[in-house]
Design a protein around this motif. Structure first.
Motif, PDB file in Angstrom:
ATOM      1  N   ASP A  29       0.875  -1.171   0.000  1.00  0.00           N
ATOM      2  CA  ASP A  29       0.000   0.000   0.000  1.00  0.00           C
ATOM      3  C   ASP A  29       0.913   1.221   0.000  1.00  0.00           C
ATOM      4  OD1 ASP A  29      -1.708   2.100   0.561  1.00  0.00           O
ATOM      5  OD2 ASP A  29      -2.882   1.000   2.031  1.00  0.00           O
ATOM      6  N   VAL A  30       1.239   1.714  -1.196  1.00  0.00           N
ATOM      7  CA  VAL A  30       2.266   2.750  -1.316  1.00  0.00           C
ATOM      8  C   VAL A  30       1.912   4.019  -0.532  1.00  0.00           C
ATOM      9  CG1 VAL A  30       3.580   4.187  -2.927  1.00  0.00           C
ATOM     10  CG2 VAL A  30       3.053   1.815  -3.517  1.00  0.00           C
ATOM     11  N   PRO A  31       0.675   4.532  -0.595  1.00  0.00           N
ATOM     12  CA  PRO A  31       0.371   5.716   0.224  1.00  0.00           C
ATOM     13  C   PRO A  31       0.558   5.460   1.716  1.00  0.00           C
ATOM     14  CG  PRO A  31      -1.283   5.429  -1.490  1.00  0.00           C
ATOM     15  CD  PRO A  31      -0.448   4.189  -1.498  1.00  0.00           C
ATOM     16  N   ALA A  32       0.188   4.245   2.204  1.00  0.00           N
ATOM     17  CA  ALA A  32       0.367   3.936   3.622  1.00  0.00           C
ATOM     18  C   ALA A  32       1.843   3.809   3.979  1.00  0.00           C
ATOM     19  CB  ALA A  32      -0.377   2.650   3.973  1.00  0.00           C
ATOM     20  N   VAL A  33       2.627   3.198   3.084  1.00  0.00           N
ATOM     21  CA  VAL A  33       4.071   3.113   3.309  1.00  0.00           C
ATOM     22  C   VAL A  33       4.682   4.505   3.368  1.00  0.00           C
ATOM     23  CG1 VAL A  33       6.252   2.392   2.249  1.00  0.00           C
ATOM     24  CG2 VAL A  33       4.326   0.795   2.346  1.00  0.00           C
ATOM     25  N   ALA A  34       4.244   5.371   2.459  1.00  0.00           N
ATOM     26  CA  ALA A  34       4.750   6.743   2.460  1.00  0.00           C
ATOM     27  C   ALA A  34       4.428   7.453   3.769  1.00  0.00           C
ATOM     28  CB  ALA A  34       4.168   7.514   1.280  1.00  0.00           C
ATOM     29  N   LYS A  39       8.365  10.962   6.242  1.00  0.00           N
ATOM     30  CA  LYS A  39       8.731  12.044   7.144  1.00  0.00           C
ATOM     31  C   LYS A  39       9.981  11.690   7.944  1.00  0.00           C
ATOM     32  CE  LYS A  39       6.929  15.117  10.726  1.00  0.00           C
ATOM     33  NZ  LYS A  39       5.735  15.468  11.564  1.00  0.00           N
ATOM     34  N   ARG A  40      10.042  10.466   8.444  1.00  0.00           N
ATOM     35  CA  ARG A  40      11.200  10.015   9.228  1.00  0.00           C
ATOM     36  C   ARG A  40      12.467   9.997   8.383  1.00  0.00           C
ATOM     37  NH1 ARG A  40      12.059   5.726  13.055  1.00  0.00           N
ATOM     38  NH2 ARG A  40      14.317   5.514  13.353  1.00  0.00           N
ATOM     39  N   ARG A 100      -1.177   1.785  11.217  1.00  0.00           N
ATOM     40  CA  ARG A 100      -0.928   2.784  12.251  1.00  0.00           C
ATOM     41  C   ARG A 100       0.190   3.747  11.853  1.00  0.00           C
ATOM     42  NH1 ARG A 100       0.229  -0.638  17.419  1.00  0.00           N
ATOM     43  NH2 ARG A 100       0.135   1.408  18.436  1.00  0.00           N
ATOM     44  N   ALA A 101       0.745   3.550  10.644  1.00  0.00           N
ATOM     45  CA  ALA A 101       1.836   4.399  10.134  1.00  0.00           C
ATOM     46  C   ALA A 101       3.016   4.409  11.097  1.00  0.00           C
ATOM     47  CB  ALA A 101       1.350   5.823   9.871  1.00  0.00           C
ATOM     48  N   LEU A 102       3.401   3.201  11.559  1.00  0.00           N
ATOM     49  CA  LEU A 102       4.493   3.068  12.521  1.00  0.00           C
ATOM     50  C   LEU A 102       5.637   2.251  11.930  1.00  0.00           C
ATOM     51  CD1 LEU A 102       2.585   2.258  15.845  1.00  0.00           C
ATOM     52  CD2 LEU A 102       3.614   4.443  15.170  1.00  0.00           C
TER      53      LEU A 102
END
Length: 272
Positions: A29-34, A39-40, A100-102
């Motif tokens: 899921d490229v948007p979720a991976v992004a 940012k990190r 959870r974008a973690l």
């Protein structure tokens, strides 16, 4: 080698230009991976009219934790002025919780480019074989098809394997870019035009890596089996395959990593 970054496509007008890896990211899921990574890492993923910094990306569900995803990619590097660094590329491997974008674990490395390395948008794959290296330590592998042999090279390596283990909040490389294919010129055809670099005989080895029976520092030994053959004139295409000899080498954990890349063993391996 497969072609470099050439495949572009538009999807619903949201992704202006997608590279070839976009067609093989069913588990990604490229948007979720992004959201989890960019940012990190200060890396731009393609989308919203941006081409992005990512050269090649692939994902796979974690074999033990289905809510987690293994993500690996090559990316461009920028200097302090924002210009692309031409002789280096970045490599990232991460275990992420995309819902959870973690970031759960992370590994980063800078690769120095040279005539023997060529990174394209179809260079990476994830190897989730059971690398049970120690009690409660299951590793996964990243295969990098980045080896390139310039014209008139005496030999080369390709199909590199890096093995990563979880170590707190990071991933640690215990085997780094072990080549799984090695070749060298055994004899040049000196009667031909020297500028044509005509080869008479090539020694080549395909290597496989398996868990060994022994252990060192509490970690399983790794067995590298090289199946070696020589190819002479008329044997580069079809026809009868030459006989293959086998050489077995053991890699032992030294407390931090497995010494890989064969080093001085390479020339020995290629003596059928």
């Amino acid at each position: 080698m497969r072609p470099s970054l050439t495949v572009l496509m538009a999807v619903c007008g949201l992704w202006a230009t997608l590279p070839a890896w976009a067609g093989r990211t069913q588990d990604c899921d490229v948007p979720a991976v992004a959201r989890a990574l960019q940012k990190r890492l200060a890396i731009t993923f393609p989308g919203e009219g941006q081409s992005g910094d990512v050269i090649d990306l692939t994902c796979q569900p974690h074999p033990d934790y289905k809510q987690l995803t293994i993500v690996v990619f090559f990316h461009d590097l920028k200097n302090d002025g924002g210009a692309e660094v031409v002789d280096q590329k970045g490599f990232v491997a991460a275990v992420v919780d995309t819902r959870r974008a973690l970031i759960k674990q992370l590994y980063q490395e800078t690769l120095q480019l040279n005539p023997g390395i060529r990174i394209t948008d179809t260079s990476l794959s994830i190897d989730t074989a059971r690398y049970d290296l120690a009690p409660d330590v299951r590793a996964f592998g990243v295969r990098m098809d980045i080896g390139h042999s310039p014209k008139c090279a005496d030999g080369g390596t390709s199909r590199y394997l890096t093995v990563l283990v979880p170590d707190g909040k990071r991933l640690r490389a215990v085997l780094t870019r072990q080549p799984l294919r090695v070749w060298t010129v055994a004899k040049w055809n000196l009667t031909a035009n020297i500028d044509a670099c005509s080869i008479d005989t090539v020694n080549e080895a395909d290597l496989t890596l398996t868990l060994g029976a022994g252990s060192s520092h509490g970690w399983r030994d790794l067995t590298v089996t090289a199946r070696i053959q020589s190819r002479g004139p008329g044997q580069q295409g079809g026809g009868q395959r030459p006989p293959r000899n086998k050489t077995v080498t053991t890699l032992r954990y030294d407390g931090e990593h497995y010494p890989g890349n064969l080093g001085p063993m390479t020339s020995k391996l290629l003596r059928p």
